[in-house]
Design a protein around this motif. Structure first.
Motif, PDB file in Angstrom:
ATOM      1  N   GLY A  61      47.962  50.287  37.748  1.00  0.00           N
ATOM      2  CA  GLY A  61      49.127  49.328  37.951  1.00  0.00           C
ATOM      3  C   GLY A  61      49.509  49.217  39.216  1.00  0.00           C
ATOM      4  O   GLY A  61      50.243  48.384  39.312  1.00  0.00           O
ATOM      5  N   ALA A  62      49.312  49.981  40.148  1.00  0.00           N
ATOM      6  CA  ALA A  62      49.988  50.067  41.632  1.00  0.00           C
ATOM      7  C   ALA A  62      49.212  48.702  42.346  1.00  0.00           C
ATOM      8  O   ALA A  62      47.951  48.711  41.992  1.00  0.00           O
ATOM      9  N   PRO A  63      49.671  48.546  43.385  1.00  0.00           N
ATOM     10  CA  PRO A  63      49.110  47.558  44.281  1.00  0.00           C
ATOM     11  C   PRO A  63      47.688  47.884  44.871  1.00  0.00           C
ATOM     12  O   PRO A  63      47.450  49.210  44.948  1.00  0.00           O
ATOM     13  N   SER A  64      46.841  47.102  44.908  1.00  0.00           N
ATOM     14  CA  SER A  64      45.277  47.608  45.299  1.00  0.00           C
ATOM     15  C   SER A  64      44.864  46.648  46.177  1.00  0.00           C
ATOM     16  O   SER A  64      45.197  45.299  45.905  1.00  0.00           O
ATOM     17  N   ARG A  65      43.774  46.997  46.983  1.00  0.00           N
ATOM     18  CA  ARG A  65      43.092  45.979  47.800  1.00  0.00           C
ATOM     19  C   ARG A  65      42.184  45.328  46.839  1.00  0.00           C
ATOM     20  O   ARG A  65      41.509  44.288  47.558  1.00  0.00           O
ATOM     21  N   VAL A  66      42.004  45.670  45.661  1.00  0.00           N
ATOM     22  CA  VAL A  66      41.016  45.024  44.750  1.00  0.00           C
ATOM     23  C   VAL A  66      41.834  44.166  43.742  1.00  0.00           C
ATOM     24  O   VAL A  66      42.685  44.638  43.211  1.00  0.00           O
ATOM     25  N   ILE A  67      41.287  43.166  43.711  1.00  0.00           N
ATOM     26  CA  ILE A  67      41.992  41.829  42.952  1.00  0.00           C
ATOM     27  C   ILE A  67      41.002  41.616  41.756  1.00  0.00           C
ATOM     28  O   ILE A  67      39.742  41.461  41.973  1.00  0.00           O
ATOM     29  N   HIS A  68      41.696  41.338  40.686  1.00  0.00           N
ATOM     30  CA  HIS A  68      41.063  41.012  39.504  1.00  0.00           C
ATOM     31  C   HIS A  68      41.094  39.764  38.861  1.00  0.00           C
ATOM     32  O   HIS A  68      42.529  39.368  39.002  1.00  0.00           O
ATOM     33  N   ILE A  69      40.234  38.946  39.047  1.00  0.00           N
ATOM     34  CA  ILE A  69      40.278  37.400  38.434  1.00  0.00           C
ATOM     35  C   ILE A  69      39.736  37.114  37.232  1.00  0.00           C
ATOM     36  O   ILE A  69      38.369  37.346  37.237  1.00  0.00           O
ATOM     37  N   ARG A  70      40.560  36.548  36.510  1.00  0.00           N
ATOM     38  CA  ARG A  70      40.045  36.495  34.912  1.00  0.00           C
ATOM     39  C   ARG A  70      39.918  34.956  34.500  1.00  0.00           C
ATOM     40  O   ARG A  70      40.494  34.184  35.172  1.00  0.00           O
ATOM     41  N   ASN A  71      39.050  34.449  33.296  1.00  0.00           N
ATOM     42  CA  ASN A  71      39.149  33.233  32.904  1.00  0.00           C
ATOM     43  C   ASN A  71      38.306  32.226  33.838  1.00  0.00           C
ATOM     44  O   ASN A  71      38.585  31.016  34.020  1.00  0.00           O
ATOM     45  N   ILE A  72      37.473  32.749  34.717  1.00  0.00           N
ATOM     46  CA  ILE A  72      36.568  31.900  35.543  1.00  0.00           C
ATOM     47  C   ILE A  72      35.705  31.168  34.838  1.00  0.00           C
ATOM     48  O   ILE A  72      34.988  31.720  33.872  1.00  0.00           O
ATOM     49  N   PRO A  73      35.242  29.882  35.304  1.00  0.00           N
ATOM     50  CA  PRO A  73      34.347  28.953  34.616  1.00  0.00           C
ATOM     51  C   PRO A  73      32.900  29.883  34.817  1.00  0.00           C
ATOM     52  O   PRO A  73      32.542  30.653  35.719  1.00  0.00           O
ATOM     53  N   ASN A  74      31.941  29.769  33.866  1.00  0.00           N
ATOM     54  CA  ASN A  74      30.734  30.360  33.912  1.00  0.00           C
ATOM     55  C   ASN A  74      30.006  30.116  35.210  1.00  0.00           C
ATOM     56  O   ASN A  74      29.190  31.071  35.795  1.00  0.00           O
TER      57      ASN A  74
END
Length: 570
Positions: A61-74
């Motif tokens: 839950g803390a800030p991170s330099r890794v970003i998670h991106i969801r719901n991207i088109p196939n």
């Protein structure tokens, strides 16, 4: 229902499943921002797919330099994921799990990542028209194993290299900006403000456009609402050809952060303020009386040219003409497996599913059987009555197309009709000659309501004001695919001369131009071809007058001079 803010992958795990540090996700589902909706049934191979990446977990839950991106088109590519991050800093790694509709983006530091997450908290990120959700990953570093490393993934490697190159480039340009500077190279066919609007609207909402000619090159400033959209447009469209092997877009960041548009006309447009005047008092008065909005429709929308095929390629046809395929169109296609977001040319590649209108075939000079000929007639007004002749207009407009007929109006001799052989030639003439100072007056060039120029009937007074040039040997573009299309430039003070016989020297040519009323400032033969030369005159207006008088000038018994505008200076 589990909260995605607490765990970027935990919401996808089956209840009771123990999460290891190398588990990325175990099943896909419909995603809303911050939660998981209707998880799909578990499959035995999900955990195998999930172990494509090793992640070091600290402080969920803390800030991170890794970003998670969801719901991207196939079908989204690594380059498109990288596009999202570039405006916020250096991207150091990327991983796309296409089957799971998720991706991970690693930034160079937490500051860049925090800026990106905060930005997309207030502004929804989109990929290929779908809203995607951007949040911090619980993982502090993106480590791929040897099997799935980016060294084994050429597309990811190319995307990261392109991102690094862009960062290096923007260091000298002053960084990403909402305003793009667009240069159109090799403009064989005209590119209008409406054409640019349709192309750049493909990427995102366009706020303002200003077009101008600088150094004999057509350029534009295009403003987007945010840096991210401008960045995506630059990376997607830079280097693209609007048509095969011509009209190439070169895009860089402008030093301006906002465009101040005063008029809505064919040269500038503020799409956020449709009530701006056109800058033409007569037209503004007419619009005020009629209550019409300040933004004018494209004057080319009802004829074939360059706005029609672009409109058709973007899924709409304002002309209502029946659709036909035209594989010579060379526009970016961002909706299929062949999408190339890194700005590589699409030379000769047909667009799947794109069916431009019959009007779109105009640039290729193709007329279909039974197809009505679109308007090829120009109205030229504010001419100098003492100087204008049909032959003079034939020569001047012949620089931009093959003139078929010219009629100087009998009762209004400062107006004339000029009929070209193809509609795209009328657009070239409008874009290059409208508002040009000729014979001491600024002429206006617009489309006429007439479809053809009628020859006078027998016995009808005409006084030589109407001439037919259909069989003229002086047409520059009568051969299909003529190379002369590659040497069309706006009027300039420097003229290109060709067909010079070896018996004629520099002084003779300069004397001939001086006798024609021009002041010669410089002259230079081409070093490798003495049949050609450049001559620089005192002004653009002088050059226009000299071209009219000197094109087809007889230099010897068998040689006639050929004159055109040059993009070069001496």
């Amino acid at each position: 229902m589990m909260n995605g803010d607490n765990d970027d992958v935990g919401g996808f795990l089956n209840p009771g499943t123990k999460r290891g540090s190398d588990e990325l996700l175990s099943q896909s589902g419909a995603v809303s921002n911050g939660s998981v909706m209707s998880p799909a049934p578990n499959h035995a191979d999900n955990n195998n797919d999930a172990k494509k990446v090793k992640l070091d977990t600290k402080n969920p839950g803390a800030p991170s330099r890794v970003i998670h991106i969801r719901n991207i088109p196939n079908e989204v590519t690594e380059a498109e994921i990288v596009h999202l991050g570039i405006p916020f800093g250096k991207v150091t790694n990327v991983l796309v799990l296409k089957g799971k509709n998720q991706a991970f983006l690693e930034m160079s530091d937490e500051v860049c990542a925090t800026t990106m997450v905060n930005y997309f908290t207030n502004c929804t990120a989109q990929l290929r028209g779908r809203a995607v959700y951007v949040q911090f990953s619980n993982h502090k570093e993106l480590k791929t194993d040897q099997t799935h490393s980016n060294a084994q993934n050429p597309s990811a490697q190319a995307a990261l290299q392109a991102a690094q190159a862009l960062v290096n480039q923007t260091d000298t340009q002053g960084g990403p900006n909402t305003v793009l500077r667009v240069i159109v190279e090799h403009m064989i066919y005209p590119v209008t403000l409406d054409v640019l609007y349709q192309i750049f609207s493909r990427v995102g909402k366009v706020l303002k456009i200003v077009t101008f000619t600088k150094n004999n090159t057509f350029q534009a400033l295009i403003q987007y609402p945010d840096v991210v959209t401008a960045q995506a447009a630059k990376m997607t469209l830079d280097g693209q050809n609007i048509y095969n092997a011509c009209c190439t877009l070169r895009i860089e960041y402008s030093k301006l952060s906002n465009l101040n548009v005063k008029y809505n006309n064919d040269k500038s447009r503020d799409y956020t303020n449709p009530n701006l005047p056109t800058g033409d008092p007569a037209l503004d008065s007419a619009l005020a009386i009629g209550g019409a909005p300040g933004v004018l429709a494209s004057p080319f929308a009802a004829m074939h040219g360059l706005s029609s095929p672009l409109t058709a390629a973007y899924g709409a046809s304002p002309t209502g003409v029946s659709s036909l395929s035209a594989p010579n169109l060379n526009l970016p296609n961002r909706t299929g497996e062949n999408a190339t977001p890194t700005g590589m040319p699409f030379t000769g590649m047909p667009l799947a599913g794109v069916t431009p209108t019959a009007a779109a075939l105009g640039a290729a000079g193709i007329r279909l059987p039974g197809q009505a000929s679109p308007n090829c007639v120009l109205l030229v007004s504010n001419l100098n009555e003492e100087m204008v002749t049909p032959d003079a207009l034939f020569t001047l407009f012949g620089v931009y197309g093959d003139v078929q007929r010219v009629k100087i109006l009998f009762n209004k001799k400062d107006n004339a009709l000029v009929q070209m052989s193809e509609p795209h030639q009328t657009q070239l003439a409008i874009s290059h000659l409208d508002k040009m100072k000729t014979w001491g007056k600024q002429i206006r060039v617009t489309l006429s309501k007439h479809q053809t120029v009628q020859l006078p009937k027998e016995g009808q007074p005409d006084a030589g004001l109407t001439k037919d040039y259909c069989n003229s040997p002086l047409h520059r573009f009568k051969k299909p695919g003529s190379k002369n299309y590659q040497n069309i430039y706006p009027p300039s003070a420097t003229l290109h001369l060709s067909n010079i016989p070896p018996t004629v020297d520099e002084e003779q040519i300069k004397e001939a131009f001086t006798h024609a009323g021009a002041s010669v400032k410089a002259f230079k033969f081409f070093p490798k071809d003495r049949k050609m030369a450049l001559i620089q005159l005192g002004s653009v207006e002088e050059a226009i007058g000299a071209l009219i008088k000197m094109h087809n000038f007889q230099l010897s018994d068998s040689s006639h001079l050929r004159v055109s505008f040059s993009k070069s200076t001496i």
